[in-house]
Design a protein around this motif. Structure first.
Motif, PDB file in Angstrom:
ATOM      1  N   GLY A  15     -29.125 -14.129  -4.035  1.00 35.30           N
ATOM      2  CA  GLY A  15     -30.510 -13.759  -3.957  1.00 35.30           C
ATOM      3  C   GLY A  15     -30.843 -13.674  -2.590  1.00 35.30           C
ATOM      4  O   GLY A  15     -30.159 -13.821  -1.664  1.00 35.30           O
ATOM      5  N   ARG A  16     -31.952 -13.114  -2.242  1.00 35.07           N
ATOM      6  CA  ARG A  16     -32.711 -12.963  -1.053  1.00 35.07           C
ATOM      7  C   ARG A  16     -32.373 -14.183  -0.011  1.00 35.07           C
ATOM      8  O   ARG A  16     -32.500 -15.369  -0.695  1.00 35.07           O
ATOM      9  N   ASN A  17     -32.652 -13.994   1.000  1.00 31.19           N
ATOM     10  CA  ASN A  17     -32.837 -14.967   1.946  1.00 31.19           C
ATOM     11  C   ASN A  17     -34.046 -15.924   1.732  1.00 31.19           C
ATOM     12  O   ASN A  17     -35.030 -15.224   1.424  1.00 31.19           O
ATOM     13  N   GLY A  18     -34.116 -17.243   1.598  1.00 23.46           N
ATOM     14  CA  GLY A  18     -35.286 -17.924   1.307  1.00 23.46           C
ATOM     15  C   GLY A  18     -35.592 -17.921  -0.151  1.00 23.46           C
ATOM     16  O   GLY A  18     -36.620 -18.529  -0.818  1.00 23.46           O
ATOM     17  N   ALA A  19     -34.770 -17.477  -1.076  1.00 20.64           N
ATOM     18  CA  ALA A  19     -34.904 -17.687  -2.608  1.00 20.64           C
ATOM     19  C   ALA A  19     -34.805 -19.047  -3.031  1.00 20.64           C
ATOM     20  O   ALA A  19     -35.253 -19.290  -4.215  1.00 20.64           O
ATOM     21  N   GLY A  20     -34.189 -19.788  -2.372  1.00 17.95           N
ATOM     22  CA  GLY A  20     -34.143 -21.364  -2.530  1.00 17.95           C
ATOM     23  C   GLY A  20     -32.556 -21.747  -3.171  1.00 17.95           C
ATOM     24  O   GLY A  20     -32.461 -22.724  -3.541  1.00 17.95           O
ATOM     25  N   LYS A  21     -31.784 -20.910  -2.910  1.00 14.89           N
ATOM     26  CA  LYS A  21     -30.304 -21.235  -3.266  1.00 14.89           C
ATOM     27  C   LYS A  21     -29.932 -22.339  -2.604  1.00 14.89           C
ATOM     28  O   LYS A  21     -29.203 -23.356  -3.382  1.00 14.89           O
ATOM     29  N   SER A  22     -29.768 -22.473  -1.520  1.00 13.98           N
ATOM     30  CA  SER A  22     -29.199 -23.643  -0.609  1.00 13.98           C
ATOM     31  C   SER A  22     -29.929 -25.082  -0.987  1.00 13.98           C
ATOM     32  O   SER A  22     -29.509 -26.235  -1.198  1.00 13.98           O
ATOM     33  N   GLN A  23     -31.361 -25.033  -1.196  1.00 11.78           N
ATOM     34  CA  GLN A  23     -32.184 -25.780  -1.776  1.00 11.78           C
ATOM     35  C   GLN A  23     -31.620 -26.457  -3.088  1.00 11.78           C
ATOM     36  O   GLN A  23     -31.735 -27.743  -3.464  1.00 11.78           O
ATOM     37  N   LEU A  24     -31.378 -25.595  -4.014  1.00  6.55           N
ATOM     38  CA  LEU A  24     -30.960 -25.766  -5.176  1.00  6.55           C
ATOM     39  C   LEU A  24     -29.548 -26.583  -5.062  1.00  6.55           C
ATOM     40  O   LEU A  24     -29.341 -27.637  -6.110  1.00  6.55           O
ATOM     41  N   LEU A  25     -28.690 -26.151  -4.229  1.00  8.57           N
ATOM     42  CA  LEU A  25     -27.355 -26.824  -4.415  1.00  8.57           C
ATOM     43  C   LEU A  25     -27.602 -28.303  -3.864  1.00  8.57           C
ATOM     44  O   LEU A  25     -27.019 -29.224  -4.269  1.00  8.57           O
ATOM     45  N   ARG A  26     -28.402 -28.332  -2.636  1.00  8.49           N
ATOM     46  CA  ARG A  26     -28.714 -29.764  -2.263  1.00  8.49           C
ATOM     47  C   ARG A  26     -29.298 -30.668  -3.257  1.00  8.49           C
ATOM     48  O   ARG A  26     -28.999 -31.767  -3.348  1.00  8.49           O
ATOM     49  N   GLU A  34     -31.994 -14.138 -13.091  1.00  5.48           N
ATOM     50  CA  GLU A  34     -30.942 -13.476 -14.087  1.00  5.48           C
ATOM     51  C   GLU A  34     -29.921 -14.410 -14.189  1.00  5.48           C
ATOM     52  O   GLU A  34     -29.620 -15.147 -13.247  1.00  5.48           O
ATOM     53  N   ALA A  35     -29.308 -14.486 -15.434  1.00  6.54           N
ATOM     54  CA  ALA A  35     -28.040 -15.302 -15.537  1.00  6.54           C
ATOM     55  C   ALA A  35     -27.281 -14.852 -16.786  1.00  6.54           C
ATOM     56  O   ALA A  35     -27.853 -14.383 -17.875  1.00  6.54           O
ATOM     57  N   GLY A  36     -26.086 -14.829 -16.630  1.00  5.35           N
ATOM     58  CA  GLY A  36     -25.021 -14.239 -17.448  1.00  5.35           C
ATOM     59  C   GLY A  36     -23.630 -13.835 -16.993  1.00  5.35           C
ATOM     60  O   GLY A  36     -23.450 -14.365 -15.957  1.00  5.35           O
ATOM     61  N   HIS A  37     -22.908 -13.271 -17.919  1.00  7.38           N
ATOM     62  CA  HIS A  37     -21.685 -12.890 -17.384  1.00  7.38           C
ATOM     63  C   HIS A  37     -21.741 -11.851 -16.174  1.00  7.38           C
ATOM     64  O   HIS A  37     -22.545 -10.910 -16.239  1.00  7.38           O
ATOM     65  N   SER A  38     -20.805 -12.174 -15.144  1.00  6.19           N
ATOM     66  CA  SER A  38     -21.170 -11.399 -14.010  1.00  6.19           C
ATOM     67  C   SER A  38     -20.936  -9.782 -14.218  1.00  6.19           C
ATOM     68  O   SER A  38     -21.235  -9.100 -13.790  1.00  6.19           O
ATOM     69  N   ARG A  39     -19.811  -9.614 -15.000  1.00  8.37           N
ATOM     70  CA  ARG A  39     -19.746  -7.980 -15.340  1.00  8.37           C
ATOM     71  C   ARG A  39     -20.762  -7.648 -15.940  1.00  8.37           C
ATOM     72  O   ARG A  39     -20.876  -6.175 -15.815  1.00  8.37           O
ATOM     73  N   ASP A  91     -16.879 -15.354 -13.025  1.00  4.23           N
ATOM     74  CA  ASP A  91     -17.198 -14.890 -14.548  1.00  4.23           C
ATOM     75  C   ASP A  91     -18.525 -15.069 -14.860  1.00  4.23           C
ATOM     76  O   ASP A  91     -19.179 -14.823 -15.762  1.00  4.23           O
ATOM     77  N   MET A  92     -19.320 -15.968 -14.152  1.00  2.00           N
ATOM     78  CA  MET A  92     -20.649 -16.166 -14.212  1.00  2.00           C
ATOM     79  C   MET A  92     -21.512 -15.610 -13.284  1.00  2.00           C
ATOM     80  O   MET A  92     -21.160 -15.651 -11.849  1.00  2.00           O
ATOM     81  N   LEU A  93     -22.786 -15.091 -13.020  1.00  2.00           N
ATOM     82  CA  LEU A  93     -23.537 -14.789 -12.116  1.00  2.00           C
ATOM     83  C   LEU A  93     -24.849 -15.147 -12.234  1.00  2.00           C
ATOM     84  O   LEU A  93     -25.674 -15.115 -13.472  1.00  2.00           O
ATOM     85  N   PHE A  94     -25.548 -15.944 -11.182  1.00  2.00           N
ATOM     86  CA  PHE A  94     -26.828 -16.220 -11.193  1.00  2.00           C
ATOM     87  C   PHE A  94     -27.546 -15.823 -10.279  1.00  2.00           C
ATOM     88  O   PHE A  94     -27.234 -15.571  -9.050  1.00  2.00           O
ATOM     89  N   ILE A  95     -28.868 -15.048 -10.382  1.00  2.00           N
ATOM     90  CA  ILE A  95     -29.738 -14.391  -9.482  1.00  2.00           C
ATOM     91  C   ILE A  95     -30.977 -15.165  -9.116  1.00  2.00           C
ATOM     92  O   ILE A  95     -31.812 -15.461 -10.203  1.00  2.00           O
TER      93      ILE A  95
END
Length: 246
Positions: free
Chosen positions: A37-48, A214-219, A202-206
């Motif tokens: 996702g874009r910078n600031g989308a919340g990815k790192s905060q989700l991991l934390r 978006e969530a599903g199989h990467s391919r 095998d999985m991709l989350f956006i």
């Protein structure tokens, strides 16, 4: 498939700003997932939040289908930060890897077994007595990964593991992640550099604006990444999205 990790309607508000908005995702056991996702989308905060370093305002986090409190998540979920050197605390590679198991109160023989296994898995046996400060960027990331492997977590989270790495170091880390996947570890990698490793997932989350869009199989869904400012080479097939064959 069994679910290694789930979040249910996870939300986080910081200083009046909605950082995470009702995030619900599922990671199957043994899956290798990319979180983009874009910078600031919340990815790192989700991991934390998943790890237990931040307390979400609402929602639940489950491990093996059971609600997991912060203490449980700190033990069973590992997080490798973007700045791997922040996780290096000892004066040799093997002592650094032993740090976590020793602090878990494990006996000497069990610590030794875990350290040896982690070094072998990450290809660090020849570096055992070397000072971490003398390692390359890729080796330093592998040392940080080995340190968390020695604590035998259920889920491994990595935040921008390719950031500021040169080409050889990036290849080293990608190979390490592929090895972990082959061994059955459940992995989520946050990265905006999908073209380097996505073919191995095998999985991709956006994420977009604090939401999982978006969530599903990467391919199946990788071609939507450019809509979220994630670079993909023009005309690239899914199998092209790796640096290992270049």
């Amino acid at each position: 498939m069994e679910k290694a990790l789930q979040t249910e309607d996870l939300s986080l508000i910081v200083n009046g700003n909605q950082i995470l908005d009702s995030i619900s995702l599922e990671l199957e056991r043994g899956s290798f997932a990319a979180l983009c996702g874009r910078n600031g989308a919340g990815k790192s905060q989700l991991l934390r939040c998943i790890k237990g370093l931040r307390k979400p305002g609402s929602g639940r986090i489950l491990i093996d289908g059971k609600a997991a409190d912060e203490k449980t998540r700190m033990k069973r979920i590992a997080l490798v930060f973007q700045n791997a050197e922040m996780q290096i605390v000892s004066q040799s590679v093997e002592k650094d890897i032993a740090f976590g198991p020793e602090n878990m109160g494990l006996g000497h023989d069990e610590v030794r077994r875990r350290v040896d296994d982690a070094m072998r898995l990450m290809g660090l046996e020849a570096k055992a007595r070397q000072r971490p400060q003398t390692l390359s960027g890729g080796e330093l990331r592998k040392c940080a990964i080995a340190g968390i492997l020695a604590m035998e977590p259920d889920v491994i989270l990595l935040d921008e593991p390719f950031a500021n790495l040169d080409y050889p170091s990036t290849l080293t880390v990608i190979r390490a992640l592929c090895t972990l996947h082959e061994r059955g570890y459940s992995i989520i990698v946050v990265s905006h550099e999908a073209e380097k490793f996505l073919a191995h997932t095998d999985m991709l989350f956006i994420m977009e604006g604090g939401r999982l869009v978006e969530a599903g199989h990467s391919r199946d869904i990788f071609r939507t990444l450019p809509e979220h400012d994630i670079y993909l080479p023009a005309g690239a097939s899914f199998g092209d999205l790796t640096w290992l064959s270049r």
